[in-house]
Enzyme design. Structure first.
Site, PDB file in Angstrom:
ATOM      1  N   GLU A 132       0.832  -1.215   0.000  1.00  0.00           N
ATOM      2  CA  GLU A 132       0.000   0.000   0.000  1.00  0.00           C
ATOM      3  C   GLU A 132       0.862   1.260   0.000  1.00  0.00           C
ATOM      4  O   GLU A 132       0.396   2.356   0.337  1.00  0.00           O
ATOM      5  CB  GLU A 132      -0.974  -0.028   1.184  1.00  0.00           C
TER       6      GLU A 132
ATOM      7  N   HIS B   6      -3.767   1.535   7.799  1.00  0.00           N
ATOM      8  CA  HIS B   6      -2.400   1.828   7.353  1.00  0.00           C
ATOM      9  C   HIS B   6      -1.626   2.338   8.567  1.00  0.00           C
ATOM     10  O   HIS B   6      -2.204   2.990   9.451  1.00  0.00           O
ATOM     11  CB  HIS B   6      -2.383   2.930   6.281  1.00  0.00           C
TER      12      HIS B   6
ATOM     13  N   CYS C 194      -2.629  11.249   4.069  1.00  0.00           N
ATOM     14  CA  CYS C 194      -3.028  10.285   3.032  1.00  0.00           C
ATOM     15  C   CYS C 194      -3.023  10.928   1.658  1.00  0.00           C
ATOM     16  O   CYS C 194      -2.805  10.261   0.655  1.00  0.00           O
ATOM     17  CB  CYS C 194      -4.450   9.777   3.270  1.00  0.00           C
TER      18      CYS C 194
HETATM   19  O1  SUG Z   1      -7.720   2.788   1.133  1.00  0.00           O
HETATM   20  N1  SUG Z   1     -10.504   4.902   1.460  1.00  0.00           N
HETATM   21  C1  SUG Z   1      -9.059   4.739   1.414  1.00  0.00           C
HETATM   22  C2  SUG Z   1      -8.382   5.699   2.358  1.00  0.00           C
HETATM   23  C3  SUG Z   1      -6.882   5.693   2.171  1.00  0.00           C
HETATM   24  C4  SUG Z   1      -6.181   6.518   3.187  1.00  0.00           C
HETATM   25  N2  SUG Z   1      -4.786   6.524   2.946  1.00  0.00           N
HETATM   26  C5  SUG Z   1      -3.826   6.468   3.897  1.00  0.00           C
HETATM   27  N3  SUG Z   1      -4.083   6.133   5.115  1.00  0.00           N
HETATM   28  N4  SUG Z   1      -2.616   6.692   3.533  1.00  0.00           N
HETATM   29  C6  SUG Z   1      -8.672   3.292   1.742  1.00  0.00           C
HETATM   30  O2  SUG Z   1      -9.309   2.699   2.622  1.00  0.00           O
HETATM   31  C7  SUG Z   1     -12.782   4.500   0.698  1.00  0.00           C
HETATM   32  C8  SUG Z   1     -13.510   4.571  -0.629  1.00  0.00           C
HETATM   33  C9  SUG Z   1     -14.980   4.248  -0.515  1.00  0.00           C
HETATM   34  O3  SUG Z   1     -15.361   3.510   0.377  1.00  0.00           O
HETATM   35  O4  SUG Z   1     -15.770   4.723  -1.360  1.00  0.00           O
HETATM   36  C10 SUG Z   1     -11.284   4.336   0.540  1.00  0.00           C
HETATM   37  O5  SUG Z   1     -10.841   3.705  -0.399  1.00  0.00           O
END
Ligand code: SUG
Length: 417
Positions: free
Chosen positions: A161, A229, A346
């Protein structure tokens, strides 16, 4: 001159709340809500403006084509015929979270003296598993200079990731650093998205020195509490590690290894009896951008939710009043992204490099942000309700909006094929 550059993902016109990420509590809680793509993208632009105002160098990554026609094609369907879950997965604007675009090792850490980037495969979540092709295309364009080496993804099934599970500690950004890869172990209620095998493959591909590379297990309790994460419970900048007490499986062992690899490290730890894991995760305290300001001091760029969480804000006030390295708090409003579990950190990918070696179309100043904001104002949908995603007019609008942005940035034909 080599410096840290934050590349923010511009929030795409298809931003919506589909509840696609099991283990991401905010995304699950907000499933089915009405999203505001225009506001979301403007919030992202405002964050970039705030970073520029602090004297930081700022870059961008572009929204991906959505719904993703190639991915649906490989699934032998198209947007109209696809079942609802595939539609939602094809439409997601999740590429906005640039911390998941790639893992970056600055040239000073790499055996061949180049800055290495490995695009993240994001295989754990179907809606994110098709990001890497477009991300790779953008990275190859932005970092085409021989100062960089851009790698394709680690093969499945080893989940990667990107920078969200990678921290770098160093005395100065351009000096040799210690790279810390944080992985999870499967078995809890939620997926452990980062696999140790993937992190080890990246360390090899980047020619990292094994004496200055640590593989650290994330605590099961952090993942179970919603830290999908590592960057939800820890962040590092230069010689400072800022982390929750319960972020790591073997906290003492990690601290000892880190101190051995880097005696100058300063560990700023938030005790669980001051800020619970639940408060840390709900407020995204650690999903702050921890940055070095041009005068040498450090600032935390925090989401507004951190100020609204009493335990967190009280602790932060004490932190900046003390004699520690973090002296300044900057609050930004990225609520639309936060509602999908994406905070200020993020939304950005850090690259340590000389800006002169980067394709200038991926770097921004205030004037360029004005142009981008004008495109967003004119073309991004104001709202997307769950029932809208079947509306062909919305899909056409999303395609046109992205095209207008690529036109404004001189990128038509380069990343939109
Ligand atoms: O991968 N949310 C992302 C958020 C990513 C955050 N990034 C870091 N922590 N670096 C994920 O969970 C939700 C999309 C939705 O449900 O429509 C989403 O993909």
């Amino acid at each position: 001159m080599v410096r840290e550059i934050n590349f923010d993902g511009i929030i795409g016109p298809s931003h919506n709340y589909a509840g696609l990420s099991h283990g991401n509590l905010a995304a699950t809680r907000n499933a089915g809500e009405v999203s505001r793509p225009r506001l979301a993208a403007l919030q992202g632009i405002a964050k970039m403006r705030a970073n520029l105002a602090l004297g930081l160098t700022q870059g961008i990554l572009l929204p991906h084509p959505r719904p993703d026609p190639r991915w649906l094609g490989r699934l032998a369907t198209d947007y109209v015929a696809a079942p609802p879950h595939l539609r939602a997965q094809a439409l997601s604007a999740s590429a906005m979270w640039a911390a998941n675009a790639a893992t970056v090792s600055p040239a000073a850490d790499c055996g061949d003296g180049r800055c290495h980037l490995t695009v993240a495969n994001l295989v754990t979540m179907p809606h994110r598993s098709h990001e890497w092709l477009e991300t790779l295309k953008q990275l190859e364009l932005a970092f085409a200079d021989p100062a960089f080496a851009v790698h394709g993804p680690v093969p499945a099934p080893f989940g990667d990731e990107g920078a969200a599970n990678h921290m770098r500690l160093c005395d100065a950004h351009d000096a040799e650093g210690v790279e810390v890869f944080v992985y999870g172990v499967a078995g809890g209620p939620f997926p452990a998205r980062q696999h140790r095998e993937a992190s080890e493959a990246i360390a090899r591909a980047h020619w990292l020195d094994s004496d200055r590379t640590l593989f650290v297990r994330q605590s099961d309790e952090a993942i179970a509490a919603g830290a999908f994460h590592n960057d939800v419970v820890a962040v590092a900048n230069e010689r400072v590690l800022f982390a929750h007490e319960q972020a790591f499986h073997d906290r003492d062992g990690f601290h000892a290894d880190l101190r051995r690899a880097m005696p100058s490290v300063e560990i700023v730890e938030v005790p669980a009896d001051r800020v619970s894991l639940a408060d840390a995760i709900a407020s995204y305290l650690f999903n702050a951008q921890l940055v070095t300001l041009p005068d040498g001091g450090m600032a935390l760029i925090l989401p507004a939710e951190a100020r609204e969480t009493e335990s967190v804000w009280t602790w932060l006030q004490e932190l900046v009043a003390g004699n520690g390295p973090i002296r300044r708090l900057e609050v930004v409003d990225v609520r639309e992204s936060m509602a999908n579990g994406g905070g200020p950190a993020c939304l950005r990918l850090r690259v340590v490099a000389d800006p002169a070696t980067i394709d200038p179309r991926f770097l921004v100043d205030d004037a360029k942000l004005d142009r981008i904001a004008a495109v967003i104002e004119a073309h991004w949908p104001e709202r997307i309700a769950p029932t809208d995603i079947a509306d062909p007019a919305l899909i056409i609008r999303i395609g046109k909006a992205r095209h207008a942005l690529l036109e404004a940035l001189d990128l038509v034909g380069l990343i939109d094929s």
